[in-house]
Design a protein around this motif. Structure first.
Motif, mmCIF file in Angstrom:
data_model
loop_
_atom_site.group_PDB
_atom_site.id
_atom_site.type_symbol
_atom_site.label_atom_id
_atom_site.label_comp_id
_atom_site.label_asym_id
_atom_site.label_seq_id
_atom_site.Cartn_x
_atom_site.Cartn_y
_atom_site.Cartn_z
ATOM 1 N N VAL A 225 -5.091 -21.336 -18.546
ATOM 2 C CA VAL A 225 -4.641 -20.327 -19.521
ATOM 3 C C VAL A 225 -5.018 -20.768 -20.925
ATOM 4 O O VAL A 225 -5.566 -19.999 -21.715
ATOM 5 N N ILE A 226 -4.756 -22.042 -21.230
ATOM 6 C CA ILE A 226 -5.064 -22.550 -22.575
ATOM 7 C C ILE A 226 -6.568 -22.500 -22.833
ATOM 8 O O ILE A 226 -7.018 -22.029 -23.885
ATOM 9 N N ILE A 227 -7.340 -22.954 -21.839
ATOM 10 C CA ILE A 227 -8.804 -22.879 -21.989
ATOM 11 C C ILE A 227 -9.224 -21.424 -22.167
ATOM 12 O O ILE A 227 -10.070 -21.093 -22.997
ATOM 13 N N ILE B 216 -7.508 -18.977 -23.514
ATOM 14 C CA ILE B 216 -7.223 -18.540 -24.896
ATOM 15 C C ILE B 216 -8.325 -19.018 -25.827
ATOM 16 O O ILE B 216 -8.867 -18.260 -26.639
ATOM 17 N N ILE B 217 -8.690 -20.304 -25.672
ATOM 18 C CA ILE B 217 -9.735 -20.876 -26.534
ATOM 19 C C ILE B 217 -11.032 -20.088 -26.385
ATOM 20 O O ILE B 217 -11.652 -19.677 -27.370
ATOM 21 N N VAL B 218 -11.396 -19.833 -25.136
ATOM 22 C CA VAL B 218 -12.667 -19.158 -24.897
ATOM 23 C C VAL B 218 -12.637 -17.722 -25.428
ATOM 24 O O VAL B 218 -13.597 -17.260 -26.046
ATOM 25 N N ILE C 17 -10.812 -16.453 -27.902
ATOM 26 C CA ILE C 17 -10.915 -16.472 -29.369
ATOM 27 C C ILE C 17 -12.356 -16.763 -29.782
ATOM 28 O O ILE C 17 -12.934 -16.094 -30.652
ATOM 29 N N ALA C 18 -12.961 -17.752 -29.106
ATOM 30 C CA ALA C 18 -14.341 -18.114 -29.439
ATOM 31 C C ALA C 18 -15.260 -16.913 -29.230
ATOM 32 O O ALA C 18 -16.118 -16.621 -30.071
ATOM 33 N N ILE D 96 -14.450 -13.715 -29.297
ATOM 34 C CA ILE D 96 -14.195 -12.710 -30.337
ATOM 35 C C ILE D 96 -14.935 -13.096 -31.618
ATOM 36 O O ILE D 96 -15.571 -12.265 -32.268
ATOM 37 N N TYR D 97 -14.896 -14.364 -31.955
ATOM 38 C CA TYR D 97 -15.565 -14.822 -33.167
ATOM 39 C C TYR D 97 -17.069 -14.638 -33.064
ATOM 40 O O TYR D 97 -17.726 -14.251 -34.030
ATOM 41 N N VAL D 98 -17.592 -14.945 -31.884
ATOM 42 C CA VAL D 98 -19.038 -14.789 -31.714
ATOM 43 C C VAL D 98 -19.424 -13.317 -31.857
ATOM 44 O O VAL D 98 -20.422 -12.992 -32.505
ATOM 45 N N GLN E 283 -17.831 -11.122 -33.654
ATOM 46 C CA GLN E 283 -17.748 -10.811 -35.086
ATOM 47 C C GLN E 283 -18.963 -11.352 -35.839
ATOM 48 O O GLN E 283 -19.510 -10.694 -36.715
ATOM 49 N N LEU E 284 -19.385 -12.556 -35.471
ATOM 50 C CA LEU E 284 -20.572 -13.132 -36.111
ATOM 51 C C LEU E 284 -21.795 -12.274 -35.824
ATOM 52 O O LEU E 284 -22.618 -12.010 -36.706
ATOM 53 N N PHE E 285 -21.885 -11.827 -34.576
ATOM 54 C CA PHE E 285 -22.999 -10.974 -34.191
ATOM 55 C C PHE E 285 -22.998 -9.706 -35.054
ATOM 56 O O PHE E 285 -24.019 -9.274 -35.573
ATOM 57 N N PHE F 215 -26.938 -16.821 -37.111
ATOM 58 C CA PHE F 215 -26.126 -16.572 -35.923
ATOM 59 C C PHE F 215 -26.265 -17.733 -34.948
ATOM 60 O O PHE F 215 -25.282 -18.207 -34.369
ATOM 61 N N PHE G 179 -7.743 -26.761 -32.084
ATOM 62 C CA PHE G 179 -7.859 -25.325 -31.854
ATOM 63 C C PHE G 179 -7.355 -24.524 -33.048
ATOM 64 O O PHE G 179 -8.015 -23.611 -33.538
ATOM 65 N N ILE H 78 -14.873 -15.481 -41.570
ATOM 66 C CA ILE H 78 -15.506 -14.255 -41.090
ATOM 67 C C ILE H 78 -14.561 -13.072 -41.158
ATOM 68 O O ILE H 78 -14.810 -12.031 -40.576
#
Lengths: 617, 473
Positions: free
Chosen positions: A11-13, A15-17, A19-20, A22-24, A26-28, B379, B420, B431
């Protein structure tokens, strides 16, 4: 406890993934899909500075500098880059009121938040030096260097014209942006494209305080400004200056042309204005004053003024008459202080009678030329007066009347050479006779011309039947040169010799004696133009020397009473000045009286010299 | 000698190499951020990259010292360390130097040090110590009180220094508590309240909807433990969505994509009700209800927000750092987004950034270092950094799970959670996806204290991990 919750690592992993991811995404979105940030970045960090080229210089025919440039500094802002600043200090440096500053800034914001606008234009050198040091305190403000015009003469404003900020209409041309300078009148306008050069640009990198950090890509995409081309005019500035002096306190104009080339040696519209008045912050105020001046200094009398040519037109009548074979040089007509034509009297002054063509020109006999006109219009060769009128009209048009003769004077008038339709309407009949329009024969009546057209006529006489398009700038390229034509008239050259002889007589012993020179053979013809609203106008044209003429000149003095009173002596002086380089001592008194003559304010001749009380920047 | 070779063999070299790579990348970007043609020697002490070089050398020494220290030292003295750091936090309140409105610096032997940074590993040690005790039960009131005290003290002290951002870092311990048995709903509740509120205001309806659906799917997996079912649902949803887009195009309906997704989700929910009844999945019906509750509430939040007075909206926006006012409070985020956005796919190249170099982005070498990465490496570079952090965190979690000792495991989770929080919030704010709270990006942001603190945090765990075979406690 340990084992029971092992699954929670997933579950923790998770969440991390997530969020990561979502950020990617947004970066895109920011870096690849959305272009607006790239645009903002360019706006943020680049400032495109326009490099203004120096405007081309203007020279006279002897390569003497007439018009040159002077640096001026405009304070500009880009409203978006502005931040709060110490207004008190800025207004102290600039010497303007706070309200003024705020108003200008507001105006700039309304124009554009991203584009630069001028806040204060033409800052003086010392203020500029002070401001330059303090500028870092005012983000968004910067100084744009511009070039202003400077003139070496205090006359001939009508020739040079002036430059000013572009108007709304000019902005359609993508070359210009708000606040740019453009030629508004005269040569500055005619040769705007030549003089202006090519704007350059510098792309600078700036930081958040709008401080310059260097040039973009080491200046790879910069474009250097190209200096405007110089204009080499055909004017003789000494002659021009002399002519201005002679014309002071008089209204009228002078044009002199070099007959063999069509080059305009001098072009004076009097009263003129000092071109330096049209520079700097006082321009608007000065312009308004000049505009309100009743002597119309802004009105270029040489090309815009429409005048009756008067007696000088008799030369054309004589030439057309001879070419049409209705007269010869020996044809004689009677005149005793005037003649009746079908119960209409044509006035004349006293002279011997009857007289032949040469004497008729020498003495400027009016009835003689009305007779010539009668013969032309009643020529049995043609089907009635109206057809004959058209034939005559075509001849006159071939002398350059009724249309623009040059291409360089943007506000040049056409003059007026009426058509037969015009007379049909005006006379309300198609059955008109020569008597109805006989004043045309002596250069009066409905017919009118510009001074340039009259000067061109005398150049034609000097050239024995052709003229070269009068021009004031020597062409530097083929395209320009093509505009200068040689125009041949459909009139036998030998007749021109007769006219020249008659004009020589006129100066030696006839109406134009006041133009006489001891050392130069001058061929001239006076004109006195009836004026219903004041004294008659004085006109004179001449070319000299008779053999191989170097100068053809027309002088027109409004309210000069007689052609011989002002116009002829002024022309004589200018010819001598041009051909001899100086005025013979014998004629100094004449020069002096011409200089002193005041036809604008004849009553207080003593205050004559204080013509202009305008402030000069 | 034998002990030493064993130690070297047992060290997790993968993490150490990852650490060195990140520190090196961090230094490169600090160099780029403050690069100045007049000072281009990398050892120029007057420049930040020169100083950072020294901090890095110190950090390496610190790492080696920690590795060489007996791991029992950290377990035994964890409360002592905690006490010392807490004392220094108190000292800072009275004797600290004020920088940017927060009093969090202290001068020790010529160095300016930020004790806040060190409070994280100290608290982690204390938490690990407390929670690994035999008599500790996370559901017991006394234990919760003890835990609350240990975490609460640094939060309070840091808040007193006026450094809200760093205080919020301690929220990350919730993840650790969750791993150690705290009820999942507490974590979920916490997440939901925070995220829903922020996200609704920050993002487009599409993003929020996507997040709700992803959350629901995640929970679905949590309850059902069936990847096959999850894939079926995802497949069905994607197919419906694509079909919706197709219909939209076919009939030229001009519907927003977010609406199409909403309709598709509704269709899937209706269809799944049949399966839910058939298989008697009570949890799932609750889950669906919860997801629709979320959707409704986001619509309400938007609705209410739109009806607030402008100044109230502004206050909330400023709090969240939304770039509504690009010259005022939102300036940083706006400029930061411009910098990152202008990087494009592959970036402008090393030292070629214009936004970060010319000071458009504030705090560019510290809190906003990620802008430099985004602008100069594009990117590719920015996702690589995210990927590196994800790998590091997963690696730490995996290492933590292989510990025999509860202390080591709990400490490991603390490390992962702190990383984290820092990474998520720091990158998020650059961002425009997280509120602007000034906390550094581990290993990348300029600053000795933060680099050393993160080094200590990580290396204590690596030292504990190297000893995993001997310690059972």
């Amino acid at each position: 406890m340990n084992q029971k919750f092992v699954y929670r690592q997933s579950v923790i992993i998770g969440i991390i993934v997530v969020i990561a991811l979502i950020y990617v995404i947004q970066l895109f979105n920011l870096q690849i899909i959305d272009d607006s940030y790239k645009f903002s970045a360019i706006n943020n960090s680049q400032r495109v500075e326009t490099e203004y080229p120096a405007r081309g210089l203007i020279f006279d025919r002897n390569n003497r500098l007439l018009v040159y440039n002077q640096a001026a500094y405009d304070l500009q802002i880009i409203p978006r880059q502005m931040s709060a600043f110490d207004t008190t200090e800025l207004i102290t440096i600039l010497g303007i009121s706070k309200e003024n500053l705020i108003r200008e800034i507001r105006k700039a914001k309304r124009y554009s938040r991203y584009k630069s606008s001028t806040i204060v234009s033409q800052i003086t050198d010392d203020k500029y030096a002070m401001l330059q040091e303090k500028l870092y305190k005012y983000p968004g403000f910067f100084i744009q260097t511009r070039t202003l015009r400077k003139y070496n003469t205090n006359h001939s404003g009508d020739v040079y014209g002036y430059i000013g900020e572009v108007g709304q209409g000019d902005l359609k041309d993508p070359y210009y942006s708000a606040g740019d300078y453009i030629g508004i009148n005269g040569l500055e306008k005619t040769y705007e494209n030549v003089l202006r050069g090519t704007k350059g640009k510098r792309i600078l990198l700036v930081d958040n305080y709008n401080r310059i950090k260097g040039s973009y890509k080491d200046g790879e995409e910069d474009e250097p400004a190209e200096v405007g081309e110089n204009l080499y005019t055909t004017l003789d500035i000494d002659l021009q200056e002399y002519a201005y002096k002679l014309m002071q306190n008089k209204k009228g104009g002078i044009i002199a042309i070099e007959p063999s080339t069509g080059e305009i040696l001098l072009k004076v519209s009097a009263p003129g204005y000092d071109p330096n008045l049209m520079v700097g912050l006082q321009r608007t105020a000065n312009y308004r004053k000049l505009q309100q001046d009743t002597t119309l200094p802004l009105f270029d009398r040489t090309v815009m003024g429409i005048y009756s040519p008067g007696s000088i037109f008799k030369t054309v009548m004589a030439l057309v008459g001879m070419e049409e074979k209705v007269i010869t040089q020996h044809t004689m007509f009677e005149c005793h202080g005037g003649s009746y034509f079908n119960r209409q009297f044509m006035k004349c002054h006293y002279h011997e009678s009857p007289l032949a063509l040469r004497a008729a020109i020498e003495h400027s006999c009016n009835p003689y030329f009305v007779n010539v006109y009668r013969r032309l219009l009643e020529n049995p060769k043609y089907n009635g007066v109206r057809d004959a009128y058209d034939i005559w009209r075509n001849y006159v048009a071939s002398f350059g009347f009724g249309k623009k003769v040059s291409f360089e004077f943007l506000n040049e008038g056409n003059g007026f050479l009426p058509s037969q339709d015009y007379f049909d309407k005006k006379l309300k009949t198609k059955n008109w006779f020569y008597t109805y329009i006989m004043s045309l024969a002596i250069g009066q009546g409905e017919f009118s011309a510009t001074l340039l057209q009259m000067a061109n006529l005398v150049a034609i006489l000097a050239n024995n039947g052709h003229y070269i398009t009068p021009h004031i700038v020597r062409p530097t390229d083929a395209e320009h040169a093509e505009k200068i034509d040689t125009n041949y008239l459909n009139i036998n050259n030998q007749y021109f010799g007769i006219i020249a002889d008659a004009m020589e007589d006129a100066v030696k012993s006839g109406t134009a004696k006041s133009a006489h020179s001891d050392s130069i053979v001058i061929c001239g013809k006076t004109g006195t133009i009836q004026n219903n609203s004041g004294p008659d106008h004085s006109a004179f044209f001449a070319f000299a020397p008779k053999e191989n003429p170097k100068i053809a000149i027309l002088v027109y003095v409004e309210n000069g009473v007689w052609g011989s009173r002002y116009a002829a002596p002024i022309a004589g002086l200018i010819i001598e000045k041009y051909l001899l380089g100086d005025i013979p001592t014998k004629k100094r008194y004449l020069e002096k009286s011409m200089l002193q003559a005041n036809l604008i304010n004849p009553t207080n001749e003593k205050n004559a010299t204080s013509e202009n009380n305008l402030t000069e920047e | 000698m034998e002990r030493q070779t064993k130690l070297i063999r047992n060290l997790d070299w993968f993490t150490i190499i990852l650490y060195i790579v990140m520190v090196f990348l961090g230094w490169l970007n600090i160099y780029a951020a403050v690069y100045d043609e007049n000072h281009n020697s990398i050892f120029d002490i007057s420049q930040r990259y020169g100083k950072q070089m020294i901090w890095i050398l110190f950090a390496f020494i610190l790492g080696i010292v920690i590795i060489l220290t007996d791991s029992k030292f950290f377990t035994t003295f964890s409360f002592v360390i905690y006490g010392i750091v807490m004392a220094s936090l108190i000292a800072v309140i009275y004797a600290g130097l004020e920088v940017n409105g927060s009093r969090s610096w202290i001068r020790i032997a010529g160095f300016q040090i930020q004790p806040t940074e060190f409070s994280k590993f100290a608290t982690a040690l204390a938490v690990a110590n407390l929670m690994s005790r035999h008599n500790f039960r996370i559901m017991r009131f006394k234990s919760v009180l003890q835990l609350g005290l240990i975490v609460g003290i640094p939060i309070l002290l840091i808040l007193l220094q006026n450094d809200t951002g760093s205080a919020l870092v301690f929220c990350s311990f919730l993840l650790v508590f969750y791993r150690e048995g705290m009820h999942g709903s507490i974590l979920l509740l916490f997440f939901c309240t925070v995220l829903l509120f922020i996200f609704t205001l920050l993002y487009s309806p599409m993003t929020v909807l996507l997040m709700i659906i992803l959350g629901t799917l995640g929970s679905f997996l949590y309850y059902r433990h069936s990847r096959q079912e999850l894939f079926t649902v995802i497949l069905a949803l994607s197919a419906t969505f694509l079909f919706g887009i197709f219909l939209n195009w076919l009939f030229d309906l001009k519907k927003e994509y977010s609406n199409i997704l909403l309709y598709s989700y509704a269709v899937i929910c209706v269809v799944s009700i049949y399966f839910i009844y058939k298989n008697k999945m009570k949890h799932i019906i609750m889950l669906l209800l919860a997801s629709w509750l979320c959707i409704c509430s986001t619509i309400t939040v938007d609705y209410v927000f739109d009806r607030l007075q402008p100044h109230q909206q502004k206050r909330i926006n400023n709090l969240l750092g939304i770039d509504s006012d690009i010259t005022g409070a939102g300036y940083n985020v706006h400029q930061s987004k411009i910098a990152i956005g202008s990087g494009g796919f592959s970036g402008k190249g090393f030292l070629e950034g214009t936004q970060t170099k010319f000071n458009f982005v504030p705090e560019q070498s510290t809190d906003f270092i990620y802008c430099t990465i985004g602008e100069e490496w594009g990117f590719l570079g920015s996702t690589t950094v995210i990927l590196l952090f994800v790998i590091l965190m997963i690696r730490i979690i995996k290492l933590a799970e292989r510990q025999r000792s509860a202390f080591s495991r709990i400490y490991g989770y603390c490390v992962a959670a702190i990383f984290f929080f820092h990474v998520a919030v720091n990158i998020g704010m650059t961002i425009g996806m997280a509120p602007v709270i000034g906390i550094p990006l581990p290993f990348f942001s300029y600053g000795g204290s933060s680099l050393w603190a993160f080094t200590i945090l990580l290396f204590i765990f690596l030292r504990l991990d190297a000893n995993r075979l001997q310690v059972f406690r």
